[in-house]
Design a protein around this motif. Sequence first.
Motif, PDB file in Angstrom:
ATOM      1  N   LYS A  58     -28.863 -73.668  -2.160  1.00  0.00           N
ATOM      2  CA  LYS A  58     -28.790 -72.374  -1.597  1.00  0.00           C
ATOM      3  C   LYS A  58     -29.657 -71.289  -2.368  1.00  0.00           C
ATOM      4  CE  LYS A  58     -24.588 -70.986  -0.122  1.00  0.00           C
ATOM      5  NZ  LYS A  58     -23.792 -69.882   1.120  1.00  0.00           N
ATOM      6  N   ARG A  93     -34.338 -61.911   2.499  1.00  0.00           N
ATOM      7  CA  ARG A  93     -33.849 -61.318   2.033  1.00  0.00           C
ATOM      8  C   ARG A  93     -33.491 -62.231   0.774  1.00  0.00           C
ATOM      9  NH1 ARG A  93     -31.380 -59.788  -1.405  1.00  0.00           N
ATOM     10  NH2 ARG A  93     -28.355 -58.144  -1.216  1.00  0.00           N
ATOM     11  N   THR A 130     -35.789 -63.408   8.550  1.00  0.00           N
ATOM     12  CA  THR A 130     -34.840 -62.844  10.533  1.00  0.00           C
ATOM     13  C   THR A 130     -36.697 -62.806  10.486  1.00  0.00           C
ATOM     14  OG1 THR A 130     -33.023 -61.794   8.983  1.00  0.00           O
ATOM     15  CG2 THR A 130     -34.084 -61.445  11.577  1.00  0.00           C
ATOM     16  N   ALA A 134     -35.787 -72.759   5.178  1.00  0.00           N
ATOM     17  CA  ALA A 134     -35.218 -71.801   6.485  1.00  0.00           C
ATOM     18  C   ALA A 134     -36.005 -71.112   6.829  1.00  0.00           C
ATOM     19  CB  ALA A 134     -34.329 -70.913   5.640  1.00  0.00           C
ATOM     20  N   TRP A 180     -33.559 -66.141  13.749  1.00  0.00           N
ATOM     21  CA  TRP A 180     -33.427 -66.506  12.023  1.00  0.00           C
ATOM     22  C   TRP A 180     -32.653 -67.367  11.816  1.00  0.00           C
ATOM     23  CZ3 TRP A 180     -28.689 -67.383  10.596  1.00  0.00           C
ATOM     24  CH2 TRP A 180     -27.594 -67.625  10.778  1.00  0.00           C
ATOM     25  N   SER A 181     -32.197 -67.750  10.332  1.00  0.00           N
ATOM     26  CA  SER A 181     -32.154 -68.481   9.534  1.00  0.00           C
ATOM     27  C   SER A 181     -31.624 -68.279   7.994  1.00  0.00           C
ATOM     28  CB  SER A 181     -33.146 -70.309   9.869  1.00  0.00           C
ATOM     29  OG  SER A 181     -32.888 -70.834   8.824  1.00  0.00           O
ATOM     30  N   SER A 182     -30.964 -68.993   7.719  1.00  0.00           N
ATOM     31  CA  SER A 182     -30.841 -69.108   5.929  1.00  0.00           C
ATOM     32  C   SER A 182     -30.633 -70.670   5.282  1.00  0.00           C
ATOM     33  CB  SER A 182     -30.074 -68.706   6.029  1.00  0.00           C
ATOM     34  OG  SER A 182     -28.619 -69.279   6.474  1.00  0.00           O
ATOM     35  N   ASN A 199     -28.977 -67.199  -2.273  1.00  0.00           N
ATOM     36  CA  ASN A 199     -29.366 -67.561  -0.399  1.00  0.00           C
ATOM     37  C   ASN A 199     -30.685 -66.957  -0.709  1.00  0.00           C
ATOM     38  OD1 ASN A 199     -29.108 -68.774   1.594  1.00  0.00           O
ATOM     39  ND2 ASN A 199     -27.075 -67.988   2.571  1.00  0.00           N
ATOM     40  N   THR A 200     -30.859 -67.739   0.722  1.00  0.00           N
ATOM     41  CA  THR A 200     -32.095 -67.127   1.467  1.00  0.00           C
ATOM     42  C   THR A 200     -32.403 -66.711   2.692  1.00  0.00           C
ATOM     43  OG1 THR A 200     -34.035 -67.511  -0.168  1.00  0.00           O
ATOM     44  CG2 THR A 200     -34.607 -67.046   1.287  1.00  0.00           C
ATOM     45  N   ILE A 201     -32.286 -65.702   3.081  1.00  0.00           N
ATOM     46  CA  ILE A 201     -31.961 -65.346   4.744  1.00  0.00           C
ATOM     47  C   ILE A 201     -33.608 -64.768   5.579  1.00  0.00           C
ATOM     48  CG2 ILE A 201     -30.975 -63.634   6.171  1.00  0.00           C
ATOM     49  CD1 ILE A 201     -28.483 -63.281   4.163  1.00  0.00           C
TER      50      ILE A 201
END
Length: 132
Positions: free
Chosen positions: A63, A30, A39, A72, A50-52, A35-37
Motif C-alpha cells: 500500500k 495524503r 480526495t 489510487a 476519493w480513493s486509496s 498508505n496513500t489517500i
Amino acid sequence: MALTKPKKIPRYRRNKPEIRKVDKGIIHIRASFNNTIITVTNVLGCVISWSSAGACGFKGPKKGSTFAAQKATENAIRMVGINHATVLITGCGKGRDAALRAIQQNHIPIHAVLDVTPTPHNGCRPPVKRRV
C-alpha cells in the motif's frame, strides 16, 4: 397443498457511473509511509471522488508503494472532469511524486502544487532522557 415457486426478483442493470464535471477542483494527496489517500473536492470542499491504495486492492507493505499511489490517483480522478486543479500534498511517503505524476499523465491542468505538511515549530518539551 401444492408448492409454488417463489417470485423472481427482477434484476436491474446498474448504470455506468457518470463523469462529474467540475470547472475548478482541489486534489488532496495524503501520502503516509503505509498508505496513500487521494480526495478530489470542489472549491468549497465538498468531496466529489476519493480513493486509496487499500481501496484499490493493495494489502500490507504494498500500500505504501509508488505504483499503488499511481493506481489510487487514476482511480480517484477517473470519474471527474476538471478544467483546473490545485494539488495539496500532505505527508512524506513514497506516493507524493507518483500521485502528482499520475495527475499530469491524465492531462489535468495543474494550477498550483502546495505542500501543506504540518511541521512543528519546537512545540512540546521532549521527555526526559532515560538513564539506565
